[in-house]
Design an enzyme around this catalytic site. Structure first.
Site, PDB file in Angstrom:
ATOM      1  N   ASN A   1       0.861  -1.180   0.000  1.00 52.38           N
ATOM      2  CA  ASN A   1       0.000   0.000   0.000  1.00 52.38           C
ATOM      3  C   ASN A   1       0.899   1.233   0.000  1.00 52.38           C
ATOM      4  O   ASN A   1       1.479   1.583   1.023  1.00 52.38           O
ATOM      5  CB  ASN A   1      -0.885  -0.049   1.261  1.00 52.38           C
TER       6      ASN A   1
ATOM      7  N   ARG B   1      -2.813  -2.028  -3.235  1.00 54.71           N
ATOM      8  CA  ARG B   1      -3.991  -1.197  -3.006  1.00 54.71           C
ATOM      9  C   ARG B   1      -3.889   0.017  -3.920  1.00 54.71           C
ATOM     10  O   ARG B   1      -2.886   0.731  -3.902  1.00 54.71           O
ATOM     11  CB  ARG B   1      -4.030  -0.736  -1.551  1.00 54.71           C
TER      12      ARG B   1
ATOM     13  N   HIS C   1     -12.468   3.713   0.731  1.00 56.55           N
ATOM     14  CA  HIS C   1     -12.524   2.700   1.794  1.00 56.55           C
ATOM     15  C   HIS C   1     -13.318   1.479   1.342  1.00 56.55           C
ATOM     16  O   HIS C   1     -13.840   0.714   2.159  1.00 56.55           O
ATOM     17  CB  HIS C   1     -13.209   3.212   3.089  1.00 56.55           C
TER      18      HIS C   1
ATOM     19  N   HIS D   1     -17.322   3.074   8.620  1.00 55.20           N
ATOM     20  CA  HIS D   1     -15.852   3.025   8.744  1.00 55.20           C
ATOM     21  C   HIS D   1     -15.450   4.362   9.375  1.00 55.20           C
ATOM     22  O   HIS D   1     -15.407   5.402   8.717  1.00 55.20           O
ATOM     23  CB  HIS D   1     -15.219   2.842   7.360  1.00 55.20           C
TER      24      HIS D   1
ATOM     25  N   ARG E   1     -10.272  16.176   8.190  1.00 57.03           N
ATOM     26  CA  ARG E   1     -11.016  16.564   6.979  1.00 57.03           C
ATOM     27  C   ARG E   1     -12.411  17.031   7.369  1.00 57.03           C
ATOM     28  O   ARG E   1     -13.037  16.448   8.259  1.00 57.03           O
ATOM     29  CB  ARG E   1     -11.139  15.369   6.023  1.00 57.03           C
TER      30      ARG E   1
ATOM     31  N   GLY F   1     -10.548   2.451  13.467  1.00 60.66           N
ATOM     32  CA  GLY F   1     -10.020   2.855  14.777  1.00 60.66           C
ATOM     33  C   GLY F   1     -11.061   3.352  15.771  1.00 60.66           C
ATOM     34  O   GLY F   1     -11.148   2.870  16.897  1.00 60.66           O
TER      35      GLY F   1
ATOM     36  N   GLY G   1     -14.541   3.391  15.247  1.00 61.53           N
ATOM     37  CA  GLY G   1     -15.711   2.502  15.235  1.00 61.53           C
ATOM     38  C   GLY G   1     -15.510   1.244  16.060  1.00 61.53           C
ATOM     39  O   GLY G   1     -16.416   0.778  16.748  1.00 61.53           O
TER      40      GLY G   1
ATOM     41  N   GLU H   1      -8.188  -4.659   5.770  1.00 59.64           N
ATOM     42  CA  GLU H   1      -8.066  -4.370   4.342  1.00 59.64           C
ATOM     43  C   GLU H   1      -6.968  -5.211   3.696  1.00 59.64           C
ATOM     44  O   GLU H   1      -7.099  -5.661   2.568  1.00 59.64           O
ATOM     45  CB  GLU H   1      -7.801  -2.879   4.131  1.00 59.64           C
TER      46      GLU H   1
END
Ligand code: AMP
Length: 401
Positions: A7, A92, A180, A208, A241, A330, A332, A384
């Site tokens: 990734n 990824r 995601h 997520h 964000r 993290g 959730g 993932e």
């Protein structure tokens, strides 16, 4: 079969080598600050075994080619005897545009198509660099790309189109792509299995919630809506964000603060969200601060939960019937306060959380709904890398058949 998952971020590289015979992780690593003055590589062999061996080095790492070379050096130091032992590499890739609805075996044409999608995700050009360098380093080993966007390509046009002039979609492919996807796919499959059903037998809302946050409406195993958009800036409030805001704020800031478009972009991506409201982007710090009476930390927590809850409501309307809410990533997976706040007041909609079950911390999939709750509430740890490794193995096996 041994699968290496790569990734590549703009200044980082995450890797994981997995023995797919039993899905165990043989080694994992993170290279950071690539291109910076001093880079860092943290490598762990047998992370899930009885005696994991961790090695951390700090040294200048000029580019992704050097980062990949460091990775192979660490793997050859006691994990594998030769690179030839690696059967396939799974990459990824953040943006597959409309071109890729499933993982594919890499060839020159695939790399070209991924390159053509770079304008849609310029920050993720490093994905292609990782693929190109891996093809050079590993010779004939098959490379497979797994796209963050592919799970979302099942959305219907009324969900993915923006109400902008049609030619912007025709010319520039401006639409909602969602991100995601590997995580939403993994947890929705795992949740269905946990419920004893096939993916096509359940409707789910997957949350997520990590540093980046997104939510999917999954109808009979397929994504029908998601919160992220053309870019991963849209939707829910995140660590740094902003998520959805009035789009007119952009020209307003340009006029009233004399900010350039790049400065506004940086402000919305890196100085907003939890960080913008209270100066902290880690939810654990936010909790500590609000417990000490920090009003902005309290506000940031409430905004984060409120925006997630509002989206649960809208996705309930989209799906009509929902079998389960699925919390992952993290925040959730770990934050019982946040899960409780998101579910607060939703009992009339069939969502009843069990406070005691919610507070228990245990690994694996957990049910945290009250007995008889029409909508179940699950915590499903995302993985993932495992999803990418499984997809890679499936593509390679299919190509060999
Ligand atoms: P991720 O992007 O999925 O790796 O999630 C990272 C984020 O998860 C961190 O920035 C934290 O905000 C959050 N997180 C991790 N552990 C906890 C925890 N125990 N309680 C609350 N938030 C957590």
């Amino acid at each position: 079969m041994k699968i290496l998952v790569i990734n590549c971020g703009s200044s980082s590289l995450k890797y994981q080598l997995r023995d797919m015979n039993n899905e165990t992780v043989m080694a994992t690593g993170l290279v950071e600050r690539i291109g910076g003055e001093i880079g860092r590589i943290a490598h762990t062999s047998r992370p899930d075994g009885d005696s994991p061996a961790k090695r951390v080095d700090e040294l200048p790492i000029a580019d992704h080619t050097e980062a990949l070379k460091l990775m192979t050096d660490r793997l050859l130091d006691g994990v594998i005897d030769s690179l030839g032992e690696i059967d396939a590499i799974g990459h990824r890739v953040v943006q597959g545009g409309e071109s890729f609805s499933h993982p594919v075996l890499v060839d020159d044409a695939v790399v070209e198509t991924i390159r053509a999608n770079i304008p849609l995700a310029p920050l993720h050009e490093s994905n292609t660099i990782g693929i190109e360098q891996a093809r050079k380093l590993f010779g004939d080993v098959p490379n497979v790309t797994v796209f963050d966007t592919e799970f979302h390509l099942t959305m219907p046009p009324h969900a993915y189109m923006y109400p902008l002039p049609m030619e912007l979609y025709d010319d520039l492919k401006i639409r909602k792509y969602g991100f995601h996807g590997t995580s939403h796919k993994f947890v929705s499959r795992a949740a269905a299995e946990h419920l004893g059903k096939k993916p096509e037998e359940v409707n789910l809302i997957t949350l997520h919630l990590g540093n980046g946050c997104s939510m999917d409406a999954v109808e009979k195993g397929k994504c029908v809506d998601t919160t992220m958009g053309l870019t991963p800036l849209a939707g829910l409030m995140m660590g740094s964000r902003c998520g959805d805001i009035d789009p007119a704020i952009v020209p307003f800031l340009a006029k009233n603060k004399s900010l350039s478009l790049d400065e506004i972009d940086a402000l919305m991506n890196h100085q907003s969200g939890l960080l913008g409201i209270c100066g902290m982007n880690d939810m654990r710090d936010v909790h500590q601060a609000r417990e000490q009476g920090d009003e902005n930390a309290q506000l940031a927590f409430e905004m984060f939960a409120y925006r997630a809850k509002k989206t649960v409501g809208s996705f309930l309307a989209v799906l009509g019937t929902v079998d389960a809410l699925v919390f992952t990533a993290g925040v959730g997976e770990n934050d019982d306060h946040l899960r409780a706040k998101v579910c607060e007041g939703l009992a009339p909609l069939g969502i009843h959380i069990d406070t005691e079950k919610n507070a228990v911390r245990e690994p694996g999939i957990r049910e945290i709904h009250a007995a008889g709750s029409p909508v179940k509430i699950l915590i499903v740890p995302t993985n993932e890398e495992l999803e990418i490794a499984r997809s890679t193995m499936a593509v390679v096996n299919e190509a060999a058949a």
